[in-house]
Scaffold this active site. Structure first.
Site, mmCIF file in Angstrom:
data_model
loop_
_atom_site.group_PDB
_atom_site.id
_atom_site.type_symbol
_atom_site.label_atom_id
_atom_site.label_comp_id
_atom_site.label_asym_id
_atom_site.label_seq_id
_atom_site.Cartn_x
_atom_site.Cartn_y
_atom_site.Cartn_z
ATOM 1 C CD GLU A 47 -2.257 1.264 2.964
ATOM 2 O OE1 GLU A 47 -1.595 0.759 3.904
ATOM 3 O OE2 GLU A 47 -3.362 1.813 3.126
ATOM 4 C CG ASN A 107 -4.823 3.993 0.378
ATOM 5 O OD1 ASN A 107 -4.106 3.421 -0.447
ATOM 6 N ND2 ASN A 107 -4.628 3.913 1.683
ATOM 7 C CE LYS A 124 -7.159 1.308 3.854
ATOM 8 N NZ LYS A 124 -5.871 1.723 4.465
ATOM 9 C CD GLU A 143 -5.287 4.748 5.719
ATOM 10 O OE1 GLU A 143 -5.880 4.456 4.679
ATOM 11 O OE2 GLU A 143 -4.830 3.900 6.509
ATOM 12 C CB CYS A 169 -3.929 -1.501 4.747
ATOM 13 S SG CYS A 169 -3.141 -1.580 6.369
ATOM 14 C CG ASN A 194 2.073 1.469 4.643
ATOM 15 O OD1 ASN A 194 3.247 1.811 4.780
ATOM 16 N ND2 ASN A 194 1.494 1.370 3.464
HETATM 17 N N1 CDT Z 1 -3.023 1.439 6.473
HETATM 18 C C1 CDT Z 1 -3.932 0.898 7.309
HETATM 19 O O1 CDT Z 1 -5.079 0.712 6.948
HETATM 20 N N2 CDT Z 1 -3.501 0.613 8.551
HETATM 21 C C2 CDT Z 1 -4.365 0.146 9.584
HETATM 22 C C3 CDT Z 1 -3.799 0.576 10.884
HETATM 23 C C4 CDT Z 1 -4.681 0.359 12.028
HETATM 24 S S1 CDT Z 1 -5.906 1.568 12.271
HETATM 25 C C5 CDT Z 1 -5.139 2.951 12.821
HETATM 26 C C6 CDT Z 1 -4.533 -1.363 9.604
HETATM 27 O O2 CDT Z 1 -5.661 -1.842 9.728
HETATM 28 O O3 CDT Z 1 -3.535 -2.099 9.544
#
Ligand code: CDT
Length: 312
Positions: A47, A107, A124, A143, A169, A194
């Protein structure tokens, strides 16, 4: 004829804010060549692969925000990736921040065929984090400030001799993601991520971050009889530890290949797409066993509504 697709999970280590896209693309090209040496036909990148995970920074200046977005794909810095992949006859999947000509911010992840043509684009759907600056956090997860939610659901594409879907993600934590793809016969789901290991709203989850990552992808694979390829941008990026552990997961739910470092690394697996049938035509024969009439709440209701408490 067997349908074995050799896939490379091309994990990236940290990308610093100061690192130019051209340098990140050089790192990706090195992984692409390694993948070719190991006979990969499809390489999956993470991502927001081209920049640092910028939602950790609070920004007010729209010009600064837009500097992390791509206005065209391929663009000047990504064209070498498209050209080299085409030369090598390898397809790839790439996550990036997309700014559309009419000003929308998504995204986004694309699927590129072996001839360099963009076969599919996914935006996304599940945007995690928050909208406003929250100074109590060690770092932000904005995000929901910088992106709009993807409006196109979870499509699949006939590509690479199979049926391919994508997710990004946080999407991987939601069973609905896999099931909507599963209901279209998906055979391989490509997921870039990420994931900061520290989760500010409930730090007790930090120690379980790696477990949860594999738990959701393995469950999604098994319950829908599909391959899942999860690829991280991991390691310590600008002081924030992010989960690595990229994995290629079989329709049995078993991990077929996995990365073992926090840096640029390739994990390769020969994925037999016909293995999906073992699950799709038996235990998870949807048409035979599912009861959609009993699942209406899933589309009718968003948040949980417990029953009223009984009066004593
Ligand atoms: N990039 C992404 O979606 N990361 C989220 C982080 C946790 S929520 C702050 C994830 O679900 O991995």
């Amino acid at each position: 004829m067997t349908r074995v697709l050799t896939v490379g999970a091309a994990q990236l280590g940290p990308v610093e804010r100061s690192e130019p896209r051209t340098h990140v693309v050089e790192r990706m090209l090195a992984l692409l060549h390694r993948a070719k040496d190991q006979r990969s036909e499809l390489v999956v990148f993470p991502e927001l692969a081209l920049t640092t995970f910028f939602p950790r920074w609070y920004m007010e200046d729209p010009t600064e925000v837009d500097s992390f977005f791509e206005r065209e794909m391929p663009g000047p810095s990504t064209r070498p990736l498209f050209e080299e992949a085409r030369k090598l006859g390898i397809g790839f999947c790439l996550g990036y921040a997309e700014l559309t000509p009419d000003g929308h911010h998504y995204n986004t992840q694309i699927l590129v065929e072996r001839d360099g043509a963009i076969a599919g684009k996914y935006r996304k759907v599940h945007l995690p984090g928050h909208e406003e600056h929250e100074p109590w956090r060690r770092f932000q997860h904005l995000e929901r400030r910088y992106f709009e939610p993807g409006p196109d659901g979870f499509p699949v594409w006939r590509a690479f001799n199979g049926i391919v879907g994508m997710a990004i993600c946080n999407d991987r934590r939601w069973p609905e993601t896999y099931r909507v793809l599963g209901l279209q016969g998906v055979e391989m789901i490509l997921i870039g991520y990420n994931t900061p290991i520290h989760y500010a709203p409930d730090p007790s989850q930090d120690v379980l971050a790696a477990f949860h990552n594999h738990l959701v992808m393995q469950a999604g694979a098994y319950q829908n009889g599909t391959w899942v390829v999860g690829v991280a941008k991991g390691g310590n990026e600008e002081g924030v530890d992010s989960l690595a552990q990229s994995a290629i997961i079989a329709p049995s739910g078993v991990i077929a290949a996995q990365c073992h470092t926090n840096g640029d690394e390739l994990a390769v697996a020969a994925c037999d797409l016909d293995l999906c049938k073992n699950y799709k035509e038996t235990l998870f024969n949807f048409d035979r066993y599912r009861r959609p009439d009993q699942y209406k709440l899933i589309t009718e209701r968003r948040g949980a509504v417990p029953p009223p408490e009984e009066r004593s």
